[in-house]
Write an enzyme that holds these catalytic residues in place. Structure first.
Site, PDB file in Angstrom:
ATOM      1  CG  HIS A   1      -2.062  -1.026   1.201  1.00  0.00           C
ATOM      2  ND1 HIS A   1      -3.367  -0.767   0.542  1.00  0.00           N
ATOM      3  CD2 HIS A   1      -2.020  -2.153   1.524  1.00  0.00           C
ATOM      4  CE1 HIS A   1      -4.029  -1.668   0.608  1.00  0.00           C
ATOM      5  NE2 HIS A   1      -3.552  -2.597   1.249  1.00  0.00           N
TER       6      HIS A   1
ATOM      7  CE  LYS B   1      -5.789  13.763   1.013  1.00  0.00           C
ATOM      8  NZ  LYS B   1      -6.245  12.521   0.182  1.00  0.00           N
ATOM      9  NE  ARG B   2      -3.322   9.241  10.395  1.00  0.00           N
ATOM     10  CZ  ARG B   2      -2.891   8.594  11.367  1.00  0.00           C
ATOM     11  NH1 ARG B   2      -2.949   7.287  11.349  1.00  0.00           N
ATOM     12  NH2 ARG B   2      -1.620   8.858  11.774  1.00  0.00           N
TER      13      ARG B   2
ATOM     14  CE  LYS C   1      -2.089  10.265   3.520  1.00  0.00           C
ATOM     15  NZ  LYS C   1      -2.746   9.466   2.596  1.00  0.00           N
TER      16      LYS C   1
ATOM     17  CB  THR D   1      -9.939   5.225  -1.105  1.00  0.00           C
ATOM     18  OG1 THR D   1      -9.453   5.636   0.062  1.00  0.00           O
ATOM     19  CG2 THR D   1      -9.141   4.081  -1.830  1.00  0.00           C
TER      20      THR D   1
ATOM     21  CE  LYS E   1     -13.521   6.000   0.668  1.00  0.00           C
ATOM     22  NZ  LYS E   1     -12.693   6.349   1.868  1.00  0.00           N
TER      23      LYS E   1
END
Ligand code: 6GP
Length: 764
Positions: A313, A504-505, A510, A611, A615
């Site tokens: 992942h 998100k985390r 990110k 993901t 969404k």
């Protein structure tokens, strides 16, 4: 149904529905739906069965989805409302199980939904953590962690009589299996088997999330990812991982033998999916179990290799777990001779240290004799699995060309791509009823079973009436979300502003820090009288790992900005910032329908898939993103005119890392606006609110290190984001982009992912 509900209310509480409080109502509905769920037969026995092993299942609340998936929610709602009760209040009462961290855990939960929806012979195996990951609080503009309990008399777990003793080197624990039924439709369900230790003791958690890490008998199943910054913490993770595979392994074998399975056909009949490296010990453990039943070592290795497959992942090194040999030996000595033998097999065949399982690492150059032995879990998983997959095409390409190149050269046929997907039931039908109703009125209900039918929406992309209806639905979602945020966070949102969302985390790759720098840049411009083309609300939701210092600094900066900006009357008409507290699945279900800009701004090459991007597009948001992970596939589907892309490409970034040639400071010194934005982190205004040490550390890191290159794309990010905000002022053309996104989202159904896994890997 009304009679049945009434009878159950009498049985449980001796009361009429009318007299129940919200908790009792929740318990009533929960019991009612669980009874129905448990009556659904498990999928018919097929020749082959899959067990999905995962350290995380980030489920989200269960009741609403269960009622909807069983097809009874509307009727129940009606009955309650006749009795003066509001179903949402009962649903809200449920505690969300936080048995996951982020993407990988939520993916596992979506996959369970799809197993159920497709009626596959597949079950999940995991650990029943009592306090989940943690619950996030903010104090003094900083993240604090507390336990996140969810198990009480009201949850849907069913205690089974399956019990195992799990033997570690110095102790033994007793385990019980608890089953959680997963709903999808009236006639089909799946199950997750959660294992727990009988001797668990919740009371040992005194303050925050700290407890005695050595007290395995009491702590093993308390938290997901307990702090592993010291040796005791690392050992505890090994205890947890072995606990899961030891119970899961015996469960598989017992069931297999009970159903008449032959040991020598194990690899043909059983499929074991290893979700990231955490469950890798299932390989040596299963070999141990099979040989103890009489299979030869060679045959056991052959069968287990056929049965197993491994999903990677992330390309971040931190996730390719390596355990110190001695530590493993201290916890699970029974596995060590097997791991040694597996390493011998590999060394016998391949002359490349990078693929060895056990590494003999020189600890210090002056003393080259002293070697530390390290066990590479991913290497076990790759050699002794039949398939290895990445989670989006770009990620799978990077795995074979870079990260796992040495393995790809040995096993070119082992590598597959399976692009991630999401549960449309949870993240569309059940969380955005207004939008799904609108769509149904336009193209009929078939899209609910066949998401590719969403393409029919394209017919309406130029129909002003439809575009206006879409805009109205979005507006209602924004209103609902704003009400919720007002209640939870005490912040007033302006629904005429564009809702720009990054959920998100928290991780430097990110690049929430890049978004924060955008906020600062916009703030400084407004102060100078340069106004954004449309008011904007920048919304963040993120948890930082408890020991990830820089991530916590970024949260701190965002909270300081929120305080400064939202109170500034000159600015807050045009710009607001909100950091949601304890972002989780329930929060996601509320914010996703209200999102207009989907922030997917990771440093290219680093986000395996994402993901949340799927969404949000499905719910009619426009992606603002880099060409990373599944964003690439989203761009290919919707076309350049329906997505806002910026930033360096993955190969450029990989090249920069290889040459070690990125210098944040050069960008900082060359670009006046960037310098101003970065320096604002330690400005008088911010330091009056925040913590000097944390802010200075972030400031310093951005200039002198910036390992995840927030500055490299900042200029272009600001430019492209402002263009998107300008485009928003033409509401109908924005709605047209949104409709195009929804229409093309069908590909990202987790049902499609699971069909791909089944075709490429499991063949159930
Ligand atoms: C995540 C990846 O970061 C994300 O890009 C991907 O969509 C998701 O997995 C599902 O595949 N990885 C994790 O959550 C993780 O913990 C070790 O990786």
């Amino acid at each position: 149904m009304e009679e049945k509900l009434k009878d159950l209310a009498q049985k449980l509480f001796g009361k009429e529905i009318l007299d129940l409080d919200d908790k009792e109502l929740y318990l009533l509905l929960s019991e009612f739906s669980n009874n129905l769920l448990n009556k659904i037969e498990k999928p018919k026995k097929s020749d082959r069965k899959l067990y999905y092993f995962s350290a995380e299942f980030l489920l989200g609340k269960l009741l609403k989805n269960n009622l909807s998936n069983l097809g009874i929610r509307d009727e129940v709602k009606e009955i309650l409302s006749k009795n003066g009760k509001v179903i949402e209040k009962a649903e809200e009462f449920e505690a969300e199980p936080s048995l996951g961290n982020g993407g990988l855990g939520r993916l596992a939960a979506c996959f369970m939904d799809s197993f159920a929806n497709l009626g596959l012979n597949a079950e999940g195996i995991g650990i029943c953590y009592h306090f989940g990951l943690f619950r996030q609080k903010f104090e003094d503009y900083k993240q604090k962690e507390v336990k996140d309990p969810w198990l009480d008399d009201s949850n849907a777990l069913i205690k089974t009589d399956t019990k195992y003793d799990v033997n570690f080197k110095n102790q033994k624990v007793e385990a019980t299996m608890y089953d959680l039924p997963i709903s999808a439709r009236k006639d089909s369900r799946s199950t997750i088997h959660f294992f727990d230790i009988d001797s668990v003791d919740e009371s040992i958690v005194k303050e925050g999330i700290s407890f005695d890490k050595k007290d395995i008998e009491k702590n093993l199943s308390l938290f997901l990812y307990p702090d592993d910054s010291d040796e005791d913490g690392q050992k505890l993770r090994i205890y947890q991982q072995y606990f899961m595979v030891s119970c899961g392994g015996r469960y598989i074998l017992d069931e297999y033998i009970k159903n008449g399975g032959k040991l020598e056909e194990f690899g043909d009949k059983i499929r074991i999916q290893i979700n990231d490296t955490h469950p890798t010990m299932i390989i040596p453990e299963m070999i141990r179990l099979l040989t103890s039943k009489g299979l030869s070592f060679e045959k056991a290795v052959e069968e287990i290799t056929k049965a197993c497959a491994y999903t990677n992942h992330t390309i971040l090194q931190e996730a390719l777990e390596k355990w110190n040999y001695q530590m493993l030996e201290d916890v699970v000595p029974a596995l060590m001779p097997i791991i040694e033998k597996l390493d011998e097999i590999v060394r016998g065949k391949y002359d490349n240290e990078k693929v060895y399982i056990i590494e003999n690492k020189k600890e210090d150059e002056k003393n080259p004799e002293k070697l530390t032995r390290i066990v590479h879990m991913a290497n076990i998983a790759i050699h002794f699995s039949s398939k290895v997959n990445g989670v989006a095409q770009l990620h799978s390409d990077i795995l074979v060309n870079e990260t796992l190149k040495d393995f790809y050269e040995i096993y070119p046929d082992k590598f597959e791509n399976v692009t991630n997907g999401i549960s449309f039931k949870r993240f569309f039908h059940n969380c955005n009823e207004d939008l799904t109703k609108l769509i149904e009125s336009l193209i009929g209900p078939e899209f609910k079973d066949d998401p590719n039918k969403l393409e029919e929406l394209l017919k309406f992309q130029d129909d002003p009436e439809v575009l206006d209806k879409f805009l109205r639905v979005k507006e209602i979602s924004k209103e609902n979300f704003s009400k919720y945020v007002k209640e939870k966070e005490g912040v007033d949102l302006d629904i005429n502003s564009i809702f720009d969302v990054q959920i998100k985390r928290l991780h430097e790759y990110k690049r929430q820090q890049m978004n924060a720098l955008y906020v600062i840049d916009t703030y400084l411009k407004i102060k100078k009288g340069i106004l954004p083309k449309n008011p904007i609300t920048v919304i963040f939701g993120a948890k930082a790992a408890p020991s990830y210092y820089m991530a916590k600094n970024i949260i701190h900066l965002i909270l300081c900005l929120q305080e400064l900006i939202n109170k500034d009357e000159d600015v807050n008409k045009y710009l607001k910032v909100v950091m949601l507290t304890n972002y989780n699945v329930s929060y996601a279900e509320k914010i996703i329908p209200a999102t207009e800009i989907s922030e997917q701004i990771s440093l290219a090459s680093k986000e395996a898939s994402g993901t949340g991007n799927m969404k949000m597009m499905l719910n009619g948001a426009v992606t603002l993103g880099t060409l990373d992970g599944a964003n690439v596939e989203i761009r290919d589907l919707v076309g350049d005119e329906n997505i806002y892309i910026f930033g360096k490409k993955a190969d450029q970034i990989i090249d920069l890392y290889e040459k070690d040639s990125y210098k944040a400071k050069e960008i900082y010194e060359k670009n006046e606006d960037i310098k101003k934005a970065v320096d604002f982190i330690v400005s008088k205004e911010i330091l009056e609110i925040g913590d000097k040490e944390m802010l200075e550390s972030l400031h310093n890191d951005l200039i002198n290190k910036d390992y995840f290159m927030a500055l490299i794309d900042l200029e272009e990010y600001i430019e492209v984001k402002n263009k998107l905000i300008e485009a928003y002022t033409d509401k109908r053309s924005f709605a047209k982009m949104a409709i195009n996104n929804i229409a093309k989202a069908g590909f990202f159904s987790s049902d499609r992912s699971i069909r791909d896994y089944n075709r490429k890997i499991w063949n159930l």
